[in-house]
Design a protein around this motif. Structure first.
Motif, PDB file in Angstrom:
ATOM      1  N   UNK A  22       0.807  -1.223   0.000  1.00 21.16           N
ATOM      2  CA  UNK A  22       0.000   0.000   0.000  1.00 21.16           C
ATOM      3  C   UNK A  22       0.838   1.269   0.000  1.00 21.16           C
ATOM      4  N   UNK A  23       1.579   1.441  -1.080  1.00 22.69           N
ATOM      5  CA  UNK A  23       2.324   2.672  -1.332  1.00 22.69           C
ATOM      6  C   UNK A  23       3.480   2.907  -0.366  1.00 22.69           C
ATOM      7  N   UNK A  24       4.001   1.861   0.222  1.00 17.32           N
ATOM      8  CA  UNK A  24       5.216   2.016   1.027  1.00 17.32           C
ATOM      9  C   UNK A  24       6.331   2.575   0.148  1.00 17.32           C
ATOM     10  N   UNK A  25       7.110   3.503   0.700  1.00 17.32           N
ATOM     11  CA  UNK A  25       8.186   4.150  -0.046  1.00 17.32           C
ATOM     12  C   UNK A  25       9.494   4.008   0.730  1.00 17.32           C
ATOM     13  N   UNK A  62       1.618  -0.881  -5.290  1.00 18.22           N
ATOM     14  CA  UNK A  62       2.183   0.431  -5.586  1.00 18.22           C
ATOM     15  C   UNK A  62       3.285   0.852  -4.634  1.00 18.22           C
ATOM     16  N   UNK A  63       4.018  -0.108  -4.102  1.00 15.68           N
ATOM     17  CA  UNK A  63       5.197   0.216  -3.314  1.00 15.68           C
ATOM     18  C   UNK A  63       6.334   0.656  -4.210  1.00 15.68           C
ATOM     19  N   UNK A  64       7.235   1.481  -3.687  1.00 15.11           N
ATOM     20  CA  UNK A  64       8.393   1.929  -4.460  1.00 15.11           C
ATOM     21  C   UNK A  64       9.654   1.826  -3.610  1.00 15.11           C
ATOM     22  N   UNK A 110       7.433  -0.889  -7.932  1.00 11.51           N
ATOM     23  CA  UNK A 110       8.585  -0.471  -8.713  1.00 11.51           C
ATOM     24  C   UNK A 110       9.851  -0.460  -7.865  1.00 11.51           C
ATOM     25  N   UNK A 111      10.927  -1.011  -8.432  1.00 13.23           N
ATOM     26  CA  UNK A 111      12.239  -0.971  -7.787  1.00 13.23           C
ATOM     27  C   UNK A 111      13.219  -0.356  -8.777  1.00 13.23           C
ATOM     28  N   UNK A 113       4.012  -7.706 -13.260  1.00 12.19           N
ATOM     29  CA  UNK A 113       3.615  -6.376 -12.787  1.00 12.19           C
ATOM     30  C   UNK A 113       4.708  -5.705 -11.968  1.00 12.19           C
ATOM     31  N   UNK A 114       5.826  -6.384 -11.794  1.00 12.41           N
ATOM     32  CA  UNK A 114       6.962  -5.740 -11.157  1.00 12.41           C
ATOM     33  C   UNK A 114       7.721  -4.911 -12.170  1.00 12.41           C
ATOM     34  N   UNK A 115       8.047  -3.695 -11.807  1.00  6.71           N
ATOM     35  CA  UNK A 115       8.736  -2.785 -12.715  1.00  6.71           C
ATOM     36  C   UNK A 115      10.122  -2.490 -12.153  1.00  6.71           C
ATOM     37  N   UNK A 116      11.151  -2.608 -13.002  1.00 10.07           N
ATOM     38  CA  UNK A 116      12.534  -2.435 -12.561  1.00 10.07           C
ATOM     39  C   UNK A 116      13.243  -1.410 -13.446  1.00 10.07           C
ATOM     40  N   UNK A 117      14.113  -0.642 -12.812  1.00 13.61           N
ATOM     41  CA  UNK A 117      14.899   0.351 -13.547  1.00 13.61           C
ATOM     42  C   UNK A 117      16.316   0.416 -12.982  1.00 13.61           C
ATOM     43  N   UNK A 118      17.309   0.343 -13.863  1.00 10.34           N
ATOM     44  CA  UNK A 118      18.720   0.585 -13.521  1.00 10.34           C
ATOM     45  C   UNK A 118      19.167  -0.157 -12.261  1.00 10.34           C
ATOM     46  N   UNK A 119      18.805  -1.424 -12.165  1.00 11.68           N
ATOM     47  CA  UNK A 119      19.169  -2.247 -11.015  1.00 11.68           C
ATOM     48  C   UNK A 119      20.075  -3.391 -11.471  1.00 11.68           C
TER      49      UNK A 119
END
Length: 517
Positions: A270-273, A300-302, A334-335, A364-370
């Motif tokens: 739940x939108x943990x950041x 929707x955690x990031x 998203x990570x 549904x997992x989204x990854x960037x520059x990891x």
């Protein structure tokens, strides 16, 4: 017989000196004995001063006054709830004399009491905290249940917090600082500049090093160096979180649990950041869903600019392990700019671990520059499961690259340590001063880390004449010179010199006695 004693002693000293130092290290933490009585039976009649306002907070200077705060809150007396009031610790406290009853006691599913004030640790340290909620099954920690508003500038050192599960769902959460922290939208709980260390053991759910269960909490600049053992939703920093925010926090202890286990967090939803946080400990799970940083992240955690340094071990065989170097399971989250540096091992012969994620829910997992370490995890792909796969946004890179990525994205810089210049001698090369990154090991010619070098500049041996022969003395073997130049460490040379002197002394003693005889 006497003639043989000295050589025997010398040999024994040589053997002892050459044994690994680790043979004598005992880092195992033993379970402390439960102290007699409970602190609330020894509560003070009054605080050290203050009126409870922001300008004039209640002052706490003794363990008895700290126990008064717990006794007041847990009394159920409306006049002693201290809601919205301010407290300030004015001295270090040792709570080892008695068992601690948490400030805000109870079970979230039943009647309970809570702390809803402001607590300023004032840079002080609390030691000797012993909490055991095994009989009551209530929330455990220095604070049991917190509904607001702020806890800051506090250190809790070498604490022990324990609890058994009282039912299948188990509402009693535990952590060293807080068992359960519950805020509301627009009135979040703020916990900042706090540090805890010690041991947390629970047979129940929602177990964390610093906090067990958190709802709408904001955590900044906090550290948990805690060995954590739990069941479902177990994390080195937080067991379970929703709508929370974490900035510049770290979990340093090893974590073990059954299901949904993570080095930093067990379960984020739940939108943990989470931003610029790290998990350093080893993660071991006997059930499914284990990650070096987070067991599961959903809704929707990031997570951004974070790092998982520890190894991940899943011992479950009958089900899909969902084990990954960074996260066990990810759904609609998203990570980015985050990295996994550990080794991932699963017992399952049917399912593979993921170098980065154990499983992603319908992609549904989204990854960037990891990235994750492919040298330590040869044959693994970014996503594990029955049909492993690589994915956009996660690179498979060697160990050195992962370390460099962590410097860039998590630390934001290289962690440089100066290595002093070593002057050359007549027989040994020296080297110019340089700087070495304590994380990734790269070398730099400048203290700002802008001029990377392969090895420091060598200062050649002077080659001065040997007075005995009139010829230039020989320089040392190149491999030794390179070794010293790269590490700046000549401790082995000193050690061998000492051992040589001891051996020479023993030999001289034997010769002297032989001649005397």
């Amino acid at each position: 017989m006497k003639h043989k004693i000295i050589p025997m002693i010398v040999c024994l000293m040589l053997c002892v000196a050459l044994m690994p130092a680790a043979a004598y290290a005992d880092n195992a933490k033993t379970t402390p004995a439960e102290p007699p009585g409970i602190w609330t039976d020894h509560a003070a009649a009054a605080f050290a001063g203050g009126s409870g306002t922001a300008e004039d907070p209640y002052q706490i200077a003794t363990p008895q006054q700290m126990a008064k705060l717990a006794a007041d809150i847990n009394s159920g007396d409306e006049s002693k709830k201290h809601s919205g009031e301010h407290f300030k610790l004015t001295a270090d406290l040792n709570l080892s004399a008695h068992r601690w009853i948490p400030i805000g006691s109870g079970d979230l599913s039943l009647r309970h009491y809570n702390f809803s004030g402001y607590f300023d640790g004032n840079g002080k340290t609390i030691t000797g905290l012993y909490v055991d909620e095994s009989q009551s099954g209530f929330c455990g920690g220095l604070f049991g249940i917190v509904y607001g508003y702020e806890i800051k500038h506090l250190t809790v050192k070498d604490a022990y917090v324990k609890k058994d599960a009282k039912n299948s769902y188990d509402y009693g959460k535990i952590g060293i600082l807080v068992g359960a922290a519950w805020g509301s939208k627009g009135s979040e709980i703020n916990i900042k500049d706090c540090s805890v260390s010690g041991t947390v053991e629970s047979k129940g759910n929602y177990t964390g090093g610093l906090v067990g269960d958190s709802h709408r909490g904001i955590y900044e600049n906090c550290t948990a160096d805690v060995k954590v053992t739990g069941s479902h939703s177990t994390g080195g920093f937080v067991g379970q979180d929703d709508f929370g925010t974490y900035k510049n926090c770290a979990a340093r202890g090893d974590v073990s649990g059954a299901k949904t286990v993570g080095g930093f967090a067990g379960f984020l939803s739940d939108e943990s950041q989470v931003n610029r946080c790290a998990a350093f400990g080893k993660v071991t799970a006997s059930g499914n869903t284990a990650g070096g940083f987070v067991g599961m992240i959903t809704h929707l955690g990031t997570i951004s600019n974070c790092a998982a340094f520890g190894d991940v071990v899943s011992t479950v065989e009958g089900v899909e392990p969902q084990a990954g170097g960074f996260t066990g399971y990810i759904q609609h989250s998203t990570i980015s700019n985050s990295h996994a540096a550990g080794t991932i091992t699963v017992a399952s012969s049917r399912y593979k671990a993921g170098g980065f994620a154990g499983e992603t829910y319908y992609d549904t997992g989204e990854f960037h520059s990891s990235s994750f370490d492919i040298e330590k995890n040869a044959g693994l792909q970014a996503i594990g499961g029955e049909t492993p796969a690589d994915t956009d946004g996660v690179e498979t890179v060697p160990t050195q690259t992962v370390k460099t990525n962590i410097c860039k994205d998590y630390y934001g810089k290289h962690i440089l340590k100066a290595v002093a210049e070593r002057p050359a001698t007549c027989t040994e090369d020296g080297h110019e001063a340089y700087w070495k990154c304590e994380n990734c090991g790269l070398l730099f010619a400048d203290e700002n880390g802008t001029q990377q070098i392969e090895k420091p500049e060598v200062i050649p041996a002077t080659g001065a004449e040997d007075p005995g022969t009139g010829e230039a003395a020989a320089a040392p073997a190149k491999d030794n010179a390179d070794k010293f130049a790269e590490t700046g460490d000549d401790s082995n040379v000193v050690l061998y010199g000492i051992l040589a002197l001891l051996a020479a002394g023993g030999a001289a003693g034997m010769l002297y006695r032989k001649r005397k005889a």
